[in-house]
Write an enzyme that holds these catalytic residues in place. Structure first.
Site, PDB file in Angstrom:
ATOM      1  N   ARG A  22       0.816  -1.224   0.000  1.00 29.10           N
ATOM      2  CA  ARG A  22       0.000   0.000   0.000  1.00 29.10           C
ATOM      3  C   ARG A  22       0.849   1.274   0.000  1.00 29.10           C
ATOM      4  O   ARG A  22       0.566   2.201  -0.762  1.00 29.10           O
ATOM      5  CB  ARG A  22      -0.987  -0.039   1.179  1.00 29.10           C
ATOM      6  CG  ARG A  22      -2.118  -1.047   0.964  1.00 29.10           C
ATOM      7  CD  ARG A  22      -3.021  -1.138   2.163  1.00 29.10           C
ATOM      8  NE  ARG A  22      -2.280  -1.578   3.342  1.00 29.10           N
ATOM      9  CZ  ARG A  22      -2.715  -1.467   4.579  1.00 29.10           C
ATOM     10  NH1 ARG A  22      -3.898  -0.908   4.824  1.00 29.10           N
ATOM     11  NH2 ARG A  22      -1.998  -1.887   5.601  1.00 29.10           N
ATOM     12  N   ASN A  40      -6.619  -2.678   1.870  1.00 35.24           N
ATOM     13  CA  ASN A  40      -6.469  -4.136   1.937  1.00 35.24           C
ATOM     14  C   ASN A  40      -7.828  -4.736   2.201  1.00 35.24           C
ATOM     15  O   ASN A  40      -8.496  -4.350   3.141  1.00 35.24           O
ATOM     16  CB  ASN A  40      -5.613  -4.528   3.154  1.00 35.24           C
ATOM     17  CG  ASN A  40      -4.152  -4.620   2.821  1.00 35.24           C
ATOM     18  OD1 ASN A  40      -3.775  -4.663   1.654  1.00 35.24           O
ATOM     19  ND2 ASN A  40      -3.328  -4.655   3.844  1.00 35.24           N
TER      20      ASN A  40
END
Ligand SMILES: [Zn+2]
Ligand SMILES: [Zn+2]
Ligand SMILES: [Zn+2]
Length: 805
Positions: A22, A40
């Site tokens: 990320r 996520n």
């Protein structure tokens, strides 16, 4: 929104959690000035971005072309265009948990070079902090309790971040952004030193104290990533002997950890290939040939020309390796074949009387995970034990399966969770002989099903009704399917290579429960998983005393010789007769005559046992597989790690006569060259059987003539290769199949594997070997899942019995 704005929704599956994915997306989005978010989910990473069309396209292209963090792996990337929304910034959102799909979990990964630099930098705030990590390195699988991978779902939830760590963790441009195990001296885990009674020793610097203890020859239990090691100075003979005695590990080789690659170079014969495997972030133990003048105790790996060597993989290991010793024996902390110790209390209990000191810490290990072990053949890894650094990365399957648990074999057990198109093979569990290992087996099944949110609909197990893994399976209230052991071996190798058409499967192994209640282990199959036909095998011999024979290999020598020559061979001057004594040998004769606990076996491992003890190399095993391994060690072959090593000049396969299925093969010249071998006979029939009478006659003859044992060992190995090649050629003629698949514990033997591949390739076969999972019983659970997958996918597949004969 203007016309040039493009918005994409991208879903990425693979190893994308806990690997800095990320933050990487954040930086990439910032670079292209895109807005939106990344999150996520249990479906994978979801990216929603919008911005100038050419920037959005470039962003997507970067991902498709593999601009991703080093430890991540994309298995699928899907995207769709959406109506522009008008985001004003790019954000990393909190994870959401959803039912259903799965996200992959990263294995534990060795410390990265950035963290190592900080560890060694006196002005860094984490100078010498033993738990330094970042988004690119550190513990993963061993600390995850459930998904998604967030700190609260790991054993790091016990530690509250200090303001400094917290600001790194929340700064998207920091390399510790969302590094879940992030910690420092102020807020993170700490080490402590305990004496043998479990009393904490007050010391200013526990790690310095441990180094001094190790230098003085102490046995120290050190808590690492997936469990404890027992460490001693690898140059201290006395310390190693003491460790062996306490651990009840008399002769089995011990692995050593070295500080760096330069030290590895002093101990072992390094080349580009094995150096590469030593340095991989998975940091496996690599079996590499020792140097003659290696400055370590010979007690580290007696009767073995290889050394299991590995580099430090945690910051704590790096700090300990600064001590004044050339290398440390770092062996799994356990007794004999039990599971590795992981919890502090458990370790104090189980290592009582073994460890003299303990270096512990307060970061809990959730999943125990031993070190992985690999060997190298033809530049490719030959996995011997698949654990830390590899588990739980899945083997991708060509078919989807319903949620399924496969319970594996009895020895070297692993379990496997099949879900969708993935087979999650567990870390090495070990021999299900002890209660501790059985508990570990149950723990692992539970953990795999929890972490991947699986609801098993079916259980697959070995055919052996006596295995604890089979018994557990049938006790559950779910449908069960059993798979024959050696068929599972072949299926496992086929799974790795996505093979599902008919193959010739060669499973050369120890022993396994056969379909006809005999003990199999030198199998040639024709067909595909779930539809195999047994097409050939080596001759049977009685196994006097049953399983005891696996630990007393001389029994197999006696059994083969009695089968082929009655008691005639007792007249020859053999070391075996002298050592064991003719009285004991005659007792075995009567066991066989009266059929007392003498099951019939054709296991190739038992044949290796017989030859090893016939040559006087090993009459009693101190550990499983010792006799065959020491027979292999006699071979004076050259390097077979390299693809074009000098060992294997490719010669054309020699087939005697027009029909390779001849009853009596000519005995080739018995010279010490690469292709000589002993005689053997293939007995024709629906199922071919290889008689070993001439082989044993030749060996006895050579022993009597005092031929060098290493030459006899070479000729024996070559005979096995020649048998495999001849049978495969024969089966190709009969069935028209050209794909040969090799599996089974015997193919851990580097010479046997390498030479078999060479000979089969020279004969024109496409040859498939294991690369991701071991050829030994660690692969059985994968083969079980794949057999189910093929059966379910296989409507309308042809039956091997209907193949043209
Ligand atoms: Zn790092
Ligand atoms: Zn901190
Ligand atoms: Zn097996």
């Amino acid at each position: 929104m203007n016309k040039q704005t493009t918005r994409y929704e991208i879903i990425i599956n693979g190893i994308v959690q806990g690997v800095g994915f990320r933050p990487h997306i954040y930086r990439l989005a910032s670079f292209y000035n895109l807005h939106g978010y990344v999150i996520n989910t249990t479906k994978g990473v979801l990216i929603d971005i919008e911005g100038k069309s050419d920037s959005a396209d470039s962003f997507l292209k970067q991902l498709q072309e593999g601009n991703i963090p080093p430890l991540s792996k994309i298995i699928s990337l899907t995207y769709s265009r959406k109506e522009p929304y008008g985001y004003s910034s790019f954000k990393i959102l909190e994870s959401v948990k959803e039912e259903g799909d799965i996200t992959l979990v990263s294995p534990d990964i060795s410390i990265c070079s950035d963290c190592l630099r900080e560890l060694c930098n006196p002005s860094d705030r984490r100078y010498q902090y033993p738990f330094i990590n970042c988004t690119n390195c550190g513990p993963r699988y061993s600390i995850i309790q459930q998904l998604p991978y967030d700190r609260k779902n790991t054993t790091m939830h016990d530690f509250v971040m200090c303001p400094d760590c917290s600001s790194e963790y929340t700064d998207p441009l920091d390399r510790r952004f969302h590094a879940q195990p992030d910690a420092c001296f102020k807020c993170g885990p700490h080490v402590k030193l305990l004496d043998s009674s479990g009393k904490v020793l007050e010391t200013k610097h526990a790690i310095s104290a441990v180094k001094e203890l190790l230098e003085a020859g102490a046995i120290v239990a050190i808590k690492g990533l997936g469990g404890f090691h027992l460490a001693v100075d690898a140059s201290n003979n006395n310390a190693i002997e003491r460790l062996r005695e306490k651990k009840r590990r008399e002769e089995k080789p011990l692995a050593v950890m070295v500080k760096d690659i330069e030290i590895a170079e002093q101990l072992c014969k390094l080349n580009e290939t094995n150096r590469h495997f030593l340095l991989m972030p998975q940091r496996p133990i690599v079996l590499i040939e020792k140097k003659d003048d290696m400055p370590l105790s010979p007690a580290v790996a007696p009767h073995n020309k290889y050394l299991g060597i590995f580099l430090p993989y945690t910051p704590l290991h790096y700090l300990i390796m600064e001590g004044n010793y050339p290398a440390l024996v770092m062996t799994s902390a356990n007794i004999s074949e039990e599971p590795i110790c992981k919890d502090n209390d458990e370790t104090l209990r189980r290592l009582d009387g073994i460890a003299e000191y303990y270096l512990m810490h307060n970061r809990k290990i959730y999943q125990r995970c031993d070190d992985s072990v690999i060997s190298i053949v033809k530049e490719l890894p030959l996995v011997i034990r698949r654990s830390r650094g590899y588990a739980p990365e899945p083997v991708m399957l060509p078919f989807r399966v319903p949620d399924v648990i496969a319970t594996g074999a009895h020895l070297k057990n692993t379990v496997c969770l099949g879900k969708e198109d993935k087979a999650f093979v567990s870390q090495h569990i070990g021999d299900l002989e002890t209660f501790e290992n059985y508990k570990f087996f149950l723990e692992t099944i539970r953990h795999l099903t929890d972490v991947f949110a699986a609801s098993p609909e079916i259980i697959v197990h070995d055919m052996h009704p006596g295995y604890l893994s089979s018994q557990w399976a049938v006790e559950q209230s779910l449908p069960c399917m059993s798979v024959q052991h050696h068929e599972a071996h072949v299926a496992a190798c086929m799974a790795e290579h996505h093979l599902f058409e008919n193959v010739i499967g060669v499973s050369f192994d120890g022993t396994g429960y056969g379909r006809d209640s005999t003990i199999w282990g030198s199998e040639f199959f024709i067909g595909k998983p779930g539809l195999f036909l047994r097409a050939a095998h080596l001759d049977y011999a009685p196994m006097p005393g049953g399983e005891v024979a696996a630990y007393e290999p001389y029994r197999m020598a006696v059994a083969y010789l009695y089968k082929y020559f009655g008691s005639d061979w007792l007249q020859y001057p053999l070391e075996l007769i002298e050592y064991i004594g003719s009285k004991k040998i005659r007792n075995i004769f009567s066991l066989i005559e009266n059929r007392i606990n003498c099951p019939q076996t054709c296991g190739c491992g038992r044949l290796f046992d017989a030859v090893s003890s016939l040559l006087g190399i090993r009459y009693f095993n101190k550990y499983e597989g010792q006799a065959p391994m020491e027979l292999e060690m006699l071979l004076r072959h050259k390097d077979i790690e390299c693809r074009d090593g000098p060992m294997s000049p490719r010669s054309k396969a020699q087939i005697v006569g027009a029909d390779p299925c001849v009853r009596h093969q000519r005995h080739k010249a018995l010279e010490d060259n690469d292709n000589s071998h002993y005689a053997f006979e293939i007995v024709d029939g629906a199922c071919l059987v290889v008689s070993l009478k001439s082989l044993f006659a030749d060996i006895i003859n050579d022993i009597v003539q005092k031929k060098d044992k290493s030459i006899i060992a070479l000729l024996f190995h070559n005979t096995i290769v020649e048998i495999i090649k001849n049978i495969c050629v024969c089966l190709r003629t009969r069935y028209g199949i050209n794909n040969a698949v090799l599996s089974g514990g015997c193919f851990q033997n580097k010479y046997l594997l390498s030479k078999t591949v060479d000979e089969l390739e020279s004969a024109g076969f496409m040859v498939y070997c294991h690369q991701q999972v071991p050829p030994n019983d660690g692969c059985i659970s994968l083969g079980q899942v794949y057999t189910l997958a093929c059966k379910l996918a296989g409507d309308g597949r042809d039956n091997p019995n209907s193949l043209s004969l």
